[in-house]
Design an enzyme around this catalytic site. Structure first.
Site, PDB file in Angstrom:
ATOM      1  N   ILE A  93       0.827  -1.206   0.000  1.00 49.41           N
ATOM      2  CA  ILE A  93       0.000   0.000   0.000  1.00 49.41           C
ATOM      3  C   ILE A  93       0.862   1.258   0.000  1.00 49.41           C
ATOM      4  CG2 ILE A  93      -0.181   0.149   2.527  1.00 49.41           C
ATOM      5  CD1 ILE A  93      -3.151   0.987   2.104  1.00 49.41           C
ATOM      6  N   THR A  94       0.417   2.270  -0.724  1.00 44.41           N
ATOM      7  CA  THR A  94       1.049   3.580  -0.662  1.00 44.41           C
ATOM      8  C   THR A  94       0.000   4.656  -0.880  1.00 44.41           C
ATOM      9  OG1 THR A  94       2.990   4.846  -1.358  1.00 44.41           O
ATOM     10  CG2 THR A  94       1.664   3.854  -3.109  1.00 44.41           C
ATOM     11  N   ILE A 157       8.890   3.208  -5.321  1.00 49.06           N
ATOM     12  CA  ILE A 157       8.864   2.619  -6.655  1.00 49.06           C
ATOM     13  C   ILE A 157       7.992   1.380  -6.639  1.00 49.06           C
ATOM     14  CG2 ILE A 157      10.238   1.418  -8.412  1.00 49.06           C
ATOM     15  CD1 ILE A 157      12.573   3.197  -7.680  1.00 49.06           C
ATOM     16  N   GLY A 158       7.142   1.248  -7.644  1.00 50.44           N
ATOM     17  CA  GLY A 158       6.366   0.031  -7.853  1.00 50.44           C
ATOM     18  C   GLY A 158       6.092  -0.105  -9.334  1.00 50.44           C
ATOM     19  N   GLY A 169       5.497   3.043 -11.861  1.00 47.35           N
ATOM     20  CA  GLY A 169       6.757   3.768 -11.819  1.00 47.35           C
ATOM     21  C   GLY A 169       7.152   4.271 -10.451  1.00 47.35           C
ATOM     22  N   CYS A 187       4.124   1.155   2.243  1.00 51.40           N
ATOM     23  CA  CYS A 187       4.799   0.052   1.544  1.00 51.40           C
ATOM     24  C   CYS A 187       4.863  -1.207   2.398  1.00 51.40           C
ATOM     25  CB  CYS A 187       6.205   0.470   1.098  1.00 51.40           C
ATOM     26  SG  CYS A 187       6.213   1.959   0.068  1.00 51.40           S
TER      27      CYS A 187
END
EC number: 2.3.1.181
Length: 249
Positions: A93-94, A157-158, A169, A187
């Protein structure tokens, strides 16, 4: 924690397009990314495409999930007007919101003979160099991806790779509101604090400058020569319905 990252060595590539978008709904941006990916994997688009934007307030979940790291109730989120969106990117999660610089590089990694780990390192390096524009000595953490500053996380970043093409991105906290990060374990990491460039400088910085600086460093780190492309022209070129992106009209 490192304070400086080595440059990423990548082969030369065709020119890429840099697309500056206004504040864009998360689902609209996702639909545009998928349209670009489909055009690239279908052989209708050779150029790499980098979307740059800010999102309205939203929590996104990664392939590892993340609702278990949401620390507030659905009623609380409804009162705050924040949605929770599942995604197919890596990670947990973000939070995305105004003042956060979000960049979605849609790059044909396999054609450029670029490994995923090299690509992720390039995204980290671009964020580190962008922070360095304001004399902020950010770095990496060998245990956790992203960019860090004095033990606090500055950028995340993901990504996802589909048929050799990357999407999703990076998200760099520039002037981002910090309170929503306190409503999650960012995260999936407990007892991790998020920070921003503005919080470190104790003053906001112009988002237009942050976009420009990021574009230059990302081009260098990925070995791209970027040309600014109008979002409407991109949509027309790939056959994406313009009405699906009302904010760009």
């Amino acid at each position: 924690m490192a304070t400086e990252a080595d440059p990423i060595e990548v082969p030369n590539s065709p020119d890429g397009w840099w697309i500056d978008l206004p504040p864009t709904d998360y689902q609209q941006a996702m639909d545009l990314q998928l349209a670009v990916v489909a055009a690239k994997t279908g052989g209708r688009l050779d150029a790499d495409v980098i979307l740059c934007l800010e999102h309205p307030r939203v929590f996104t979940l990664g392939r590892r999930g993340g609702r278990e790291n949401l620390c507030v109730s659905d009623d609380f989120l409804a009162r705050k007007g924040i949605r929770v969106m599942p995604t197919d990117r890596g990670g947990n999660i973000t939070y995305h919101g105004p003042g956060q610089l979000v960049v979605y590089p849609i790059i044909h990694l396999s054609r450029r003979r670029l490994k995923v780990v090299e690509f992720v390192s390039a995204l980290e390096q671009a964020m580190i160099r962008t922070a360095g524009h304001w004399n902020i000595a950010a770095g990496t953490d060998p245990l956790n991806r992203g960019v860090w500053l004095n033990g606090d996380k500055l950028g995340s970043i993901g990504i996802t790779v589909r048929r050799g093409v990357s999407f999703h991105g990076l998200a760099l906290n520039v002037n981002t509101e910090m309170a929503p990060f306190g409503w999650i374990n960012p995260c999936g990491l407990q007892k991790v604090r998020m920070t921003s460039i503005a919080q470190h400088l104790e003053t906001p910085v112009p988002m237009e400058e942050a976009r420009r600086v990021m574009a230059g460093h990302l081009a260098d780190c990925l070995g791209l020569t970027l040309t600014t492309m109008d979002a409407v022209a991109l949509c027309e070129k790939i056959g994406h319905r313009i009405g699906a992106m009302p904010n760009i009209l």
